[in-house]
Enzyme design. Structure first.
Site, PDB file in Angstrom:
ATOM      1  N   ASP A  46      12.381  -3.097  -7.387  1.00  0.00           N
ATOM      2  CA  ASP A  46      11.950  -2.402  -6.169  1.00  0.00           C
ATOM      3  C   ASP A  46      12.544  -0.992  -6.191  1.00  0.00           C
ATOM      4  OD1 ASP A  46      11.693  -1.378  -3.612  1.00  0.00           O
ATOM      5  OD2 ASP A  46      12.279  -3.232  -2.584  1.00  0.00           O
ATOM      6  N   LYS A  59       7.481   5.132  -0.002  1.00  0.00           N
ATOM      7  CA  LYS A  59       8.277   6.250   0.539  1.00  0.00           C
ATOM      8  C   LYS A  59       7.935   7.610  -0.076  1.00  0.00           C
ATOM      9  CE  LYS A  59      12.288   3.620   2.241  1.00  0.00           C
ATOM     10  NZ  LYS A  59      12.418   4.033   3.630  1.00  0.00           N
ATOM     11  N   PHE A  74      17.220  -5.346   0.514  1.00  0.00           N
ATOM     12  CA  PHE A  74      16.224  -5.094   1.566  1.00  0.00           C
ATOM     13  C   PHE A  74      14.868  -4.852   0.909  1.00  0.00           C
ATOM     14  CE2 PHE A  74      13.598  -2.624   4.452  1.00  0.00           C
ATOM     15  CZ  PHE A  74      13.702  -3.395   5.608  1.00  0.00           C
TER      16      PHE A  74
HETATM   17  C1  PLP Z   1      14.107  -0.806  -1.231  1.00  0.00           C
HETATM   18  C2  PLP Z   1      13.114  -0.934  -0.122  1.00  0.00           C
HETATM   19  N1  PLP Z   1      12.091  -1.779  -0.258  1.00  0.00           N
HETATM   20  C3  PLP Z   1      11.159  -1.919   0.694  1.00  0.00           C
HETATM   21  C4  PLP Z   1      11.240  -1.220   1.869  1.00  0.00           C
HETATM   22  C5  PLP Z   1      10.192  -1.406   2.927  1.00  0.00           C
HETATM   23  O1  PLP Z   1       9.372  -0.303   2.967  1.00  0.00           O
HETATM   24  P1  PLP Z   1       8.438  -0.035   4.247  1.00  0.00           P
HETATM   25  O2  PLP Z   1       9.351   0.279   5.382  1.00  0.00           O
HETATM   26  O3  PLP Z   1       7.568   1.104   3.826  1.00  0.00           O
HETATM   27  O4  PLP Z   1       7.668  -1.278   4.478  1.00  0.00           O
HETATM   28  C6  PLP Z   1      12.289  -0.313   2.061  1.00  0.00           C
HETATM   29  C7  PLP Z   1      12.416   0.439   3.319  1.00  0.00           C
HETATM   30  O5  PLP Z   1      13.450   0.931   3.676  1.00  0.00           O
HETATM   31  C8  PLP Z   1      13.254  -0.177   1.043  1.00  0.00           C
HETATM   32  O6  PLP Z   1      14.292   0.654   1.179  1.00  0.00           O
END
Ligand code: PLP
Length: 414
Positions: free
Chosen positions: A221, A250, A134
């Site tokens: 990520d 986050k 994700f």
């Molecule tokens: C690993 C990861 N990358 C990217 C995102 C996307 O982040 P945002 O919701 O701040 O766009 C999330 C959100 O849950 C995530 O868990």
């Protein structure tokens, strides 16, 4: 005040909301508008690093709000320099671009990889991504995401991604063999939305070596698993490796919207003036939140706390429910914990809410706990005492409570 699951008349129908509205918080507790209190084991999905109303963060943010919230990137912003320098120190990388969310950080990473390719004369750059990943919900990041439900209805997806399974170096080699267009490998050290699925230490080392050999960018990520959650600043540090590109968001701002993409020497000079930018990125309020969050984390030893309290939770859950046949696996990495049941269990989110506990269920059957990193062992015990009976009752009602031997996994053994 009573709230239903019905759609609000004026906000878009994007979330299946629970019938509750939160009012305020203190530490690891939130209160709803009717005065009922909840123990927060979700932290707004791994965001509220310092919990709610932290006595050191609140005055710092109040001070910043009064001084200046935003001025834009036409000008130097001293706290951007400060936070970027701190991230370089913690990661061993060199330069940061700031934005305001996780998907934006990943979008920047994808652009970095593509331009890295173009700068080398690769006109059709390809990025390796993973099953169950994700990365966000913009068109580029949902294309990189490995979940058909998130992509459905938004086709055509962006081209330029090659998908492989987790922890299978042979599959990665096979998928990229004789392909001169590959420019980067992109994954979460521990998949969050995908169900708390770790990359193994061996795999992380093997991919690092392969990226070096092939001159690809290793892009990790750490939006959900980073910022101290696993007991190290960044989860890949358990493998002793460094990525070339690392998106963060986050927990970095402890509740103030923030995103960052940190680069090492191989990626730090790819963007030049005019290549990328965003109005809100790196604004003084978000930067102060990042600087103060890290300062307070260091002052209060929150990495150690995350490791200690996470281990405590893992032991307690393993002892209490690890033997139940409906419990497939308990995966715990500091304060990033997934309890996988052998059946869909999204109902547990509402049942926990009712019982005064905030958590989520992800990937249909994984109960996810990502509490604030300030949680104490006493508060962790409270989480266990509320959640264990809920899981037992749920399994009993589904006719799946026979005993068997406990299973759990670690980043090392995965
Ligand atoms: C690993 C990861 N990358 C990217 C995102 C996307 O982040 P945002 O919701 O701040 O766009 C999330 C959100 O849950 C995530 O868990």
């Amino acid at each position: 005040m009573s709230l239903s699951k019905a759609q609000s008349p004026h906000t878009m129908n994007t979330y299946g909301r629970l019938p509750v509205a939160m009012s305020h918080g203190k530490g690891v507790r939130l209160w709803d508008v009717n005065g009922k209190s909840y123990l927060d084991a979700l932290a707004g999905i791994a965001v509220n690093t310092l919990g709610h109303g932290h006595p050191k963060l609140v005055p710092a943010l109040q001070d910043q709000v009064a001084k200046m919230m935003h001025c834009c990137n036409y000008y130097h912003i001293p706290d951007q320099e400060k936070l970027a320098a701190k991230l370089a120190e913690l990661s061993g990388m060199t330069n940061t671009f700031f934005c305001s969310s996780g998907l934006e950080a990943n979008e920047a990473a994808i652009k970095l990889a593509r331009k890295f390719g173009h700068d080398k004369g690769i006109s059709n750059p390809q990025i390796v991504v993973y099953e169950k990943a994700f990365h966000g919900r913009s068109i580029a990041t949902l294309s990189a995401t490995g979940n058909a439900k998130i992509q459905k209805g938004f086709e055509p997806l962006l081209a330029g991604f090659i998908r492989v399974p987790l922890n299978d170096i042979k599959a990665l080699e096979a998928a990229t063999q004789d392909n001169p267009d590959v420019v980067a490998v992109f994954f979460e050290t521990i998949q969050g939305e995908g169900g708390i699925n770790p990359m193994s230490v061996d795999y992380l080392k093997d991919v690092r070596a392969l990226c070096d050999k092939k001159d690809w960018l290793l892009m990790i990520d750490e939006v959900q698993c980073g910022m101290g959650r696993t007991g190290k600043w960044f989860a890949h540090q358990w493998a002793g490796i460094k990525p070339d590109v690392m998106p963060l968001a986050k927990g970095l701002g402890s509740g103030v919207p923030i995103g960052a993409v940190v680069a090492g020497p191989k990626a730090a000079q790819i963007f030049q003036p005019g290549n990328h930018g965003t109005t809100f990125g790196g604004n003084p309020l978000a930067m102060r939140a990042g600087v103060e969050t890290i300062r307070i984390m260091e002052e209060e030893g929150l990495l150690e706390n995350a490791a200690r309290v996470g281990e405590h939770l893992k032991q307690a859950f393993t002892k209490a429910i690890g033997h139940l046949s409906g419990v497939k696996e308990i995966r715990a990495f500091g304060l990033m914990i997934g309890i996988e049941l052998d059946m869909p269990c999204s109902a547990i989110m509402g049942q926990a809410l009712e019982a005064g506990l905030l958590l989520s269920v992800t990937a249909d059957s994984v109960i996810r706990l990502v509490p604030p990193l300030i949680m104490s062992t006493a508060e962790a015990d409270e989480v266990v005492s509320i959640l264990v009976p809920i899981i037992k009752t749920f399994l009993a009602e589904q006719g799946s409570d026979t005993h068997h031997s406990p299973k759990h996994s670690t980043l090392q053994k995965a």
